[in-house]
Design a protein around this motif. Structure first.
Motif, PDB file in Angstrom:
ATOM      1  N   ASN A  27      -7.528  -0.706 -10.759  1.00  0.00           N
ATOM      2  CA  ASN A  27      -8.194  -1.637  -9.849  1.00  0.00           C
ATOM      3  C   ASN A  27      -7.172  -2.460  -9.061  1.00  0.00           C
ATOM      4  OD1 ASN A  27      -7.261  -3.034 -12.061  1.00  0.00           O
ATOM      5  ND2 ASN A  27      -9.070  -4.319 -12.310  1.00  0.00           N
ATOM      6  N   TYR A  28      -5.903  -2.112  -9.219  1.00  0.00           N
ATOM      7  CA  TYR A  28      -4.807  -2.853  -8.593  1.00  0.00           C
ATOM      8  C   TYR A  28      -4.488  -2.214  -7.244  1.00  0.00           C
ATOM      9  CZ  TYR A  28      -0.397  -5.466  -8.333  1.00  0.00           C
ATOM     10  OH  TYR A  28       0.627  -6.309  -7.967  1.00  0.00           O
ATOM     11  N   VAL A  97      -4.266  -5.799 -15.507  1.00  0.00           N
ATOM     12  CA  VAL A  97      -5.191  -4.989 -14.728  1.00  0.00           C
ATOM     13  C   VAL A  97      -5.540  -3.746 -15.550  1.00  0.00           C
ATOM     14  CG1 VAL A  97      -4.283  -5.784 -12.519  1.00  0.00           C
ATOM     15  CG2 VAL A  97      -3.335  -3.702 -13.574  1.00  0.00           C
ATOM     16  N   THR A  98      -6.489  -2.982 -15.049  1.00  0.00           N
ATOM     17  CA  THR A  98      -6.775  -1.675 -15.645  1.00  0.00           C
ATOM     18  C   THR A  98      -5.891  -0.637 -14.965  1.00  0.00           C
ATOM     19  OG1 THR A  98      -9.061  -2.219 -16.167  1.00  0.00           O
ATOM     20  CG2 THR A  98      -8.520   0.105 -15.978  1.00  0.00           C
ATOM     21  N   CYS A  99      -5.239   0.190 -15.776  1.00  0.00           N
ATOM     22  CA  CYS A  99      -4.367   1.232 -15.233  1.00  0.00           C
ATOM     23  C   CYS A  99      -4.259   2.347 -16.266  1.00  0.00           C
ATOM     24  CB  CYS A  99      -2.985   0.671 -14.896  1.00  0.00           C
ATOM     25  SG  CYS A  99      -1.866   1.877 -14.144  1.00  0.00           S
ATOM     26  N   THR A 100      -4.815   3.513 -15.958  1.00  0.00           N
ATOM     27  CA  THR A 100      -4.762   4.645 -16.882  1.00  0.00           C
ATOM     28  C   THR A 100      -4.622   5.951 -16.098  1.00  0.00           C
ATOM     29  OG1 THR A 100      -7.038   5.473 -17.047  1.00  0.00           O
ATOM     30  CG2 THR A 100      -6.565   3.388 -18.142  1.00  0.00           C
ATOM     31  N   PRO A 101      -4.141   7.017 -16.739  1.00  0.00           N
ATOM     32  CA  PRO A 101      -4.101   8.336 -16.083  1.00  0.00           C
ATOM     33  C   PRO A 101      -5.465   9.030 -16.095  1.00  0.00           C
ATOM     34  CG  PRO A 101      -2.450   8.140 -17.840  1.00  0.00           C
ATOM     35  CD  PRO A 101      -3.432   7.043 -18.025  1.00  0.00           C
ATOM     36  N   ASP A 102      -6.481   8.388 -16.668  1.00  0.00           N
ATOM     37  CA  ASP A 102      -7.792   9.013 -16.858  1.00  0.00           C
ATOM     38  C   ASP A 102      -8.805   8.392 -15.890  1.00  0.00           C
ATOM     39  OD1 ASP A 102     -10.241   9.936 -17.685  1.00  0.00           O
ATOM     40  OD2 ASP A 102      -9.881   9.594 -19.816  1.00  0.00           O
ATOM     41  N   MET A 130      -8.676  -8.327 -15.444  1.00  0.00           N
ATOM     42  CA  MET A 130      -8.371  -6.979 -15.918  1.00  0.00           C
ATOM     43  C   MET A 130      -9.441  -5.965 -15.518  1.00  0.00           C
ATOM     44  SD  MET A 130      -7.414  -5.513 -19.710  1.00  0.00           S
ATOM     45  CE  MET A 130      -5.673  -5.859 -19.565  1.00  0.00           C
ATOM     46  N   PHE A 131     -10.699  -6.366 -15.514  1.00  0.00           N
ATOM     47  CA  PHE A 131     -11.772  -5.421 -15.222  1.00  0.00           C
ATOM     48  C   PHE A 131     -12.504  -5.731 -13.907  1.00  0.00           C
ATOM     49  CE2 PHE A 131     -11.406  -5.610 -19.912  1.00  0.00           C
ATOM     50  CZ  PHE A 131     -10.931  -4.322 -20.111  1.00  0.00           C
ATOM     51  N   ASP A 132     -11.904  -6.597 -13.086  1.00  0.00           N
ATOM     52  CA  ASP A 132     -12.469  -6.816 -11.758  1.00  0.00           C
ATOM     53  C   ASP A 132     -12.392  -5.521 -10.963  1.00  0.00           C
ATOM     54  OD1 ASP A 132     -12.752  -9.390 -12.568  1.00  0.00           O
ATOM     55  OD2 ASP A 132     -11.191 -10.231 -11.280  1.00  0.00           O
ATOM     56  N   LYS A 133     -13.366  -5.287 -10.078  1.00  0.00           N
ATOM     57  CA  LYS A 133     -13.380  -4.031  -9.324  1.00  0.00           C
ATOM     58  C   LYS A 133     -12.173  -3.906  -8.410  1.00  0.00           C
ATOM     59  CE  LYS A 133     -18.337  -3.144  -9.528  1.00  0.00           C
ATOM     60  NZ  LYS A 133     -19.598  -2.911  -8.769  1.00  0.00           N
ATOM     61  N   ASP A 134     -11.722  -5.030  -7.871  1.00  0.00           N
ATOM     62  CA  ASP A 134     -10.553  -5.008  -6.978  1.00  0.00           C
ATOM     63  C   ASP A 134      -9.636  -6.170  -7.319  1.00  0.00           C
ATOM     64  OD1 ASP A 134     -11.157  -2.806  -5.105  1.00  0.00           O
ATOM     65  OD2 ASP A 134     -12.900  -4.049  -4.606  1.00  0.00           O
TER      66      ASP A 134
END
Length: 583
Positions: A27-28, A97-102, A130-134
């Motif tokens: 979302n970053y 923030v949220t950051c994953t390869p999935d 962390m879980f905001d859309k943007d």
């Protein structure tokens, strides 16, 4: 892996270089054209995917180049998965923030409109940002991320491993907000606890011990001398994890910087106060323990969505998910910031490479090796040789062979007479005896059979080595029922200790069946049946043994271990087993 690819543990020389490239879903959002350069890889903004922001990640993996060049068995590179996953975890942790390869996981965390079963709200209602859309990149964040990663990978190896473990726990705990609030809260606590257990330098004192237990022990020691009492207390403390809750609380408080209550508290909703923090930490540890040990849910007051960082539970200040998340992240950051930096470090990094697993080799590769062989390691060699005998001689397995033990049996001939205790000699002598029972005359050692005859009396006492020597060679043991029962009891009680010869599943079942037959002959039918059942429990994979137990008649007949456990002997069978040269 993040440390290993920096060459921190490599000696000077050439390297294999492998470029790994992947898309991280997040979302970053970074301005187009901006490139974030860190000591372990690059991040470039790329075209979004169905409302998700994406970052193209590039990492250059370096591994030592062997002088002889690439060939079978030479390690060149990993798949890159561990590198990319850890890089994503570090980005997620530091930038919050949220950051994953999935993409599916990222979409579920960010875009879900309905909460999972049993949860009252989606993750974005428990933790800010962390879980905001943007989440739009701010000035200075790229430089701060680079500096953080430089500090992280510069840490001493042990400290780095502890930090990465805590970071992964924190990120995984954040993800669990989508499906299990109890586990999420527990993982936030354990991300701190893992550091407290490994790096607080705590030395337990007697006052830390459970007061109820301490009182009983002090009462039992009241007539003992001060020296004896102190020795007993030290021995107890050395085997106990004491004051875990206090250690957690003290470590956390020691790693809370003034900035937690100042700059970092700006914008927080109802941030926890300094005087309330020790109580809140005690509450957090209690909630974690209640879930781990009793599966008790977190207090319902914490499941209400919203961002207040503390609430009242039983008139005590308790950290919410928002408060515990901010605190955990702050403590881990402080731990990393205070860690000692080393430019180079001696470390066997190959053991830490992904996919590298230490396994025990098949006996033929090491059972006859002279390296490290003495009376202390003889039980391990005997156990390995018994494994070969079981396969080749007893079970007639195809292609099973016995290894030529000549190299170590020569050492036995030179050293066994110098050992004073039969318990020291027996594993060596059993190896020596059994090998000569199944090897041809051309494999006989110089002192055979004179050396065995000299120490033959060592086999008179009821030991597991003597038992298998008698059993395998068909010689009857002249021990009483009581001695056999004691041998059976002692072996199964101590078989996982280093000095005991492990005889393997089939021979363990044979031991139980042998003692069962002696009990049957003595008229102890109930005990005989119990030992048959014990044999099945000890070797549940043996179908014929299970069938035998199921068909036991009311009147027990002879319990013949060979007929129950071993396959029929081939009629055209030649020599029982031919030794193969030692590897």
């Amino acid at each position: 892996m993040l440390q290993i690819i920096t060459e921190k543990f490599f000696p000077p020389g050439e390297r294999y270089e492998t470029l790994h490239r992947a898309i991280l879903y997040t979302n970053y959002r970074v301005m187009r054209g901006e490139k974030i350069i860190t000591p372990i890889g690059y991040l470039l903004p790329s075209t979004g995917l169905h409302s998700l922001a994406t970052l193209t990640c590039e990492m250059l993996e370096k591994q030592e180049k062997y002088p002889d060049g690439p060939k079978l068995g030479v390690f060149v590179a990993t798949t890159g998965d561990d590198l990319l996953n850890d890089f994503a975890a570090v980005i997620s942790f530091f930038l919050n923030v949220t950051c994953t390869p999935d993409p599916d996981l990222t979409r579920r965390l960010l875009l879900a409109e309905r909460p999972s079963l049993g949860i009252e709200a989606v993750p974005s209602r428990f933790i800010r940002r962390m879980f905001d859309k943007d989440v739009h990149a701010r000035d200075g964040e790229a430089a701060a991320l680079t500096a953080f990663i430089k500090q992280l990978i510069g840490l001493e190896r042990e400290t780095f491993v502890g930090a990465m473990r805590a970071i992964r726990q924190f990120v995984i705990g954040s993800h669990r907000l989508a499906d299990d609030l109890n586990l999420a809260y527990t993982l936030f606590v354990t991300s701190i606890e893992s550091l407290a257990q490994g790096f607080d330098g705590h030395v337990a004192e007697w006052s830390d011990y459970d007061p109820r237990k301490r009182k009983k022990i002090d009462g039992a020691l009241k007539d003992a001398s001060d020296e004896v009492a102190a020795g007993v207390r030290d021995a107890i403390l050395s085997n106990e994890h004491v004051a875990l809750a206090r250690r957690f609380r003290d470590f956390a408080m020691a790693h809370v910087a003034p900035s937690f209550f100042r700059v970092e508290a700006a914008g927080a909703q109802g941030p926890i106060s300094g005087p309330d923090l020790p109580i809140a930490l005690q509450q957090a540890y209690s909630i974690r323990s209640s879930y781990v040990h009793l599966l008790r849910d977190v207090p319902r007051q914490l499941t209400i969505s919203g961002f207040p960082e503390a609430t009242e539970v039983d008139d005590r200040k308790t950290l919410s998910f928002a408060g515990l998340s901010r605190l955990s992240r702050h403590i881990i950051m402080q731990f990393i910031a205070r860690g000692r930096i080393v430019e180079r470090e001696a470390f066997d990094y190959r053991r830490e490479l992904p996919g590298i697993v230490t396994v025990k080799l098949s006996p033929e590769y090491w059972v006859a090796s002279t390296g490290g062989f003495d009376h202390k390691t003889a039980p391990v060699r005997l156990a390995a040789f018994l494994e070969q005998i079981t396969a080749a001689v007893l079970q007639h397995q195809k292609d099973a062979k016995l290894t030529d033990l000549g190299p170590i049996l020569t050492m036995v001939e030179h050293s066994v007479s110098g050992l004073r205790k039969p318990s020291q000699r027996l594993p060596m002598l059993t190896l020596y005896f059994l090998f000569h029972q199944f090897a041809g005359p051309e494999f006989s050692c110089k002192q055979w059979p004179a050396l065995f005859e000299k120490h033959k009396a060592d086999f008179d006492a009821p030991t597991v080595e003597s038992f298998v020597a008698h059993l395998i060679t068909g010689n009857r043991v002249e021990w009483t029922l009581e001695q056999l029962e004691e041998l059976h009891k002692t072996y199964f009680k101590t078989r996982h200790t280093a000095s005991v010869t492990k005889i393997g599943l089939l021979l363990e079942a044979a031991l139980s069946l042998y003692v069962a037959e002696v009990n049957r002959l003595a008229g102890n039918n109930a005990r005989a049946r119990a030992l048959v059942a014990f044999a099945v429990d000890s070797h549940p994979g043996h179908a014929a043994l299970r069938t035998y137990e199921a068909s036991l008649p009311a009147e027990l007949a002879e319990i013949n271990w060979t007929g129950i456990l071993l396959p029929p002997r081939p009629s055209s069978e030649g020599p029982s087993a031919d030794p193969v040269p030692a590897a």
